[in-house]
Enzyme design. Structure first.
Site, PDB file in Angstrom:
ATOM      1  N   VAL A   1      -3.670  -0.683  -4.786  1.00 35.30           N
ATOM      2  CA  VAL A   1      -4.823  -0.699  -5.678  1.00 35.30           C
ATOM      3  C   VAL A   1      -4.781  -2.000  -6.476  1.00 35.30           C
ATOM      4  O   VAL A   1      -3.797  -2.283  -7.159  1.00 35.30           O
ATOM      5  CB  VAL A   1      -4.823   0.504  -6.647  1.00 35.30           C
ATOM      6  CG1 VAL A   1      -6.000   0.388  -7.614  1.00 35.30           C
ATOM      7  CG2 VAL A   1      -4.903   1.819  -5.870  1.00 35.30           C
TER       8      VAL A   1
ATOM      9  N   ALA B   1      -2.260  -4.943 -10.389  1.00 29.93           N
ATOM     10  CA  ALA B   1      -2.288  -4.239  -9.109  1.00 29.93           C
ATOM     11  C   ALA B   1      -1.040  -3.372  -9.010  1.00 29.93           C
ATOM     12  O   ALA B   1      -0.129  -3.463  -9.832  1.00 29.93           O
ATOM     13  CB  ALA B   1      -2.350  -5.230  -7.951  1.00 29.93           C
ATOM     14  N   LYS B   2      -0.991  -2.534  -7.979  1.00 37.67           N
ATOM     15  CA  LYS B   2       0.207  -1.731  -7.737  1.00 37.67           C
ATOM     16  C   LYS B   2       0.202  -1.263  -6.292  1.00 37.67           C
ATOM     17  O   LYS B   2      -0.868  -0.985  -5.711  1.00 37.67           O
ATOM     18  CB  LYS B   2       0.226  -0.500  -8.656  1.00 37.67           C
ATOM     19  CG  LYS B   2       1.629   0.027  -8.913  1.00 37.67           C
ATOM     20  CD  LYS B   2       2.394  -0.881  -9.849  1.00 37.67           C
ATOM     21  CE  LYS B   2       3.740  -0.279 -10.222  1.00 37.67           C
ATOM     22  NZ  LYS B   2       4.439  -1.106 -11.221  1.00 37.67           N
ATOM     23  N   GLY B   3       1.403  -1.167  -5.731  1.00 37.42           N
ATOM     24  CA  GLY B   3       1.569  -0.593  -4.412  1.00 37.42           C
ATOM     25  C   GLY B   3       2.400   0.670  -4.510  1.00 37.42           C
ATOM     26  O   GLY B   3       3.292   0.771  -5.364  1.00 37.42           O
TER      27      GLY B   3
ATOM     28  N   ASP C   1      10.144  -1.660  -8.000  1.00 38.75           N
ATOM     29  CA  ASP C   1       9.633  -0.538  -8.771  1.00 38.75           C
ATOM     30  C   ASP C   1      10.466   0.671  -8.377  1.00 38.75           C
ATOM     31  O   ASP C   1      11.455   0.543  -7.649  1.00 38.75           O
ATOM     32  CB  ASP C   1       8.135  -0.309  -8.506  1.00 38.75           C
ATOM     33  CG  ASP C   1       7.445   0.433  -9.654  1.00 38.75           C
ATOM     34  OD1 ASP C   1       7.591   1.665  -9.711  1.00 38.75           O
ATOM     35  OD2 ASP C   1       6.788  -0.214 -10.485  1.00 38.75           O
TER      36      ASP C   1
END
Length: 415
Positions: free
Chosen positions: A55, A100-102, A137
């Protein structure tokens, strides 16, 4: 297999950062926008049952930043919340990038996890090559993701930013030296986020005029963030009386020997119970929240503090080291009870702020320079937030959230 969704309501990425709430999301400010993320991407592994999500909440100057997590049960909604949080972090520290982030729905302890991560990154290659700067993360270490990037022929997980440099090799070397500089408690790149959380705790204690050596703290999670916070709070003289990992809570009202316990952790951030002194009480994992302490640091999974369990919390200050640690209704309840919740996008933003200072050449591998800059920035932000705060003002995040403010951000220039 991948699918992409670019909402038509995304707005102008550089000037319309998303806030807004969602089910089980952190509290949004009253004026928060409800706009959609800039981009959503779904991925399904063709060899396992793993699913993945990217996202991009906002794109600023063509770049967005945010780590990649892996855990069984990771959802698109969770990744959206985290990406929105990254927009808030970059705005809070005035970084020239979006958020953003995965996320990958897969067990990081599974023997196939590394290959799953590699296939996810391969599918995301167009974004990782040009637009998305990622990092460690939950469930994914920086060393692991860098190994995967090397396997895919990219320099390092900061690849998209490095490629903007006039001298990619020199920039890569500077970043590598910074991430891998040895400091008390581990490698600089691993502990800097926890150091920032520790500085947030110390600043909160100072605002409350507490004697540091008499101030007690409980930390939920002893991975990279929680472990680093525990180490540097112990070093500063604050009494760490409780630590929790997946196996339970370790409690000693006289204070735990933090360095000794952390030295026994395995790769999943779990402490070897055989090394725990007999005087230390071993309690259920959830008991960490109700520990009688001055500062509670949730540093494990998202949504750890909920409407169902927040009534058990008595700590007057909560410092969110985990992303999205507190649900919206829980934070409102805590605030009404006079408990100050220092939001994640301030308290744990030290890692991303430092990473971008390193990318931009504003700090290097010298720990003293990095610690000094982050310490000053975090102390100022937390002190400004908490000084004069009243529960009647609403959650601290309402004041802290500046992601809706239009920023005049020049294009990133990487030396």
């Amino acid at each position: 297999m991948t699918s992409i969704e670019i909402p038509c309501t995304a707005g102008t990425p550089a000037t319309n950062p998303g806030t807004g709430g969602a089910t089980a999301a952190p509290v949004a400010s009253p004026a928060a926008s409800t706009r959609e993320p800039y981009l959503r991407l779904h991925w399904e592994d063709d060899r396992t049952d793993a699913r993945g999500y990217l996202v991009v909440d906002t794109l600023v100057g063509g770049l967005a930043t945010g780590g990649t997590r892996m855990r069984a049960g990771c959802t698109l909604r969770e990744v959206e919340d985290l990406a929105r949080g990254m927009t808030r972090k970059t705005a809070a520290f005035d970084l020239p990038v979006g958020g953003a982030k995965g996320g990958i729905d897969f067990d990081p302890k599974d023997s196939r996890a590394v290959d799953v991560l590699a296939r996810f990154c391969e599918a995301m290659h167009p974004f990782l090559d040009r637009h998305w700067v990622t990092a460690e993360d939950l469930g994914v270490t920086q060393q692991l993701i860098d190994e995967v990037f090397a396997r895919l022929g990219m320099r390092q997980s900061y690849h998209a930013a490095i490629e903007r440099s006039a001298d990619c090799a020199a920039t890569t070397e500077r970043i590598y030296r910074g991430l891998n500089a040895e400091v008390p408690g581990g490698l600089l790149g691993d502990v800097i986020g926890g150091y920032g959380v520790a500085q947030a705790c110390l600043a909160a204690a100072s605002v409350r005029d507490w004697d540091i050596e008499r101030t007690t703290v409980a930390i939920q999670g002893v991975g990279t963030m929680g472990g680093g916070a525990a180490w540097y709070l112990h070093e500063a003289g604050m009494r760490v009386v409780a630590l929790a990992d997946a196996a339970g809570t370790l409690y000693d009202p006289a204070g735990l020997d933090v360095p000794a316990l952390l030295a026994t952790r395995d790769r999943y951030g779990e402490i070897d119970r055989a090394a725990v002194p007999a005087r230390v009480q071993v309690l259920d994992r959830e008991r960490i929240l109700e520990t009688d302490v001055d500062v509670l640091v949730p540093a494990a999974v998202s949504y750890a503090i909920t409407a169902e369990n927040c009534a058990r919390i008595t700590a007057p200050v909560i410092v969110e080291a985990a992303n999205a640690a507190t649900t919206a209704d829980a934070e409102l309840d805590l605030t009404a009870r006079g408990i100050a919740v220092v939001p994640d996008f301030v308290a744990n933003a030290g890692a991303v702020a430092w990473a971008w200072w390193l990318i931009l050449g504003e700090v290097d591998e010298r720990a003293e320079t990095s610690f000094l800059r982050l310490g000053r920035a975090m102390t100022t932000k937390v002190s400004d937030l908490m000084t004069g705060w009243s529960p009647a003002d609403g959650p601290l995040r309402w004041t802290a959230d500046v992601s809706g403010v239009v920023r005049d951000v020049p294009p990133v220039v990487v030396p």
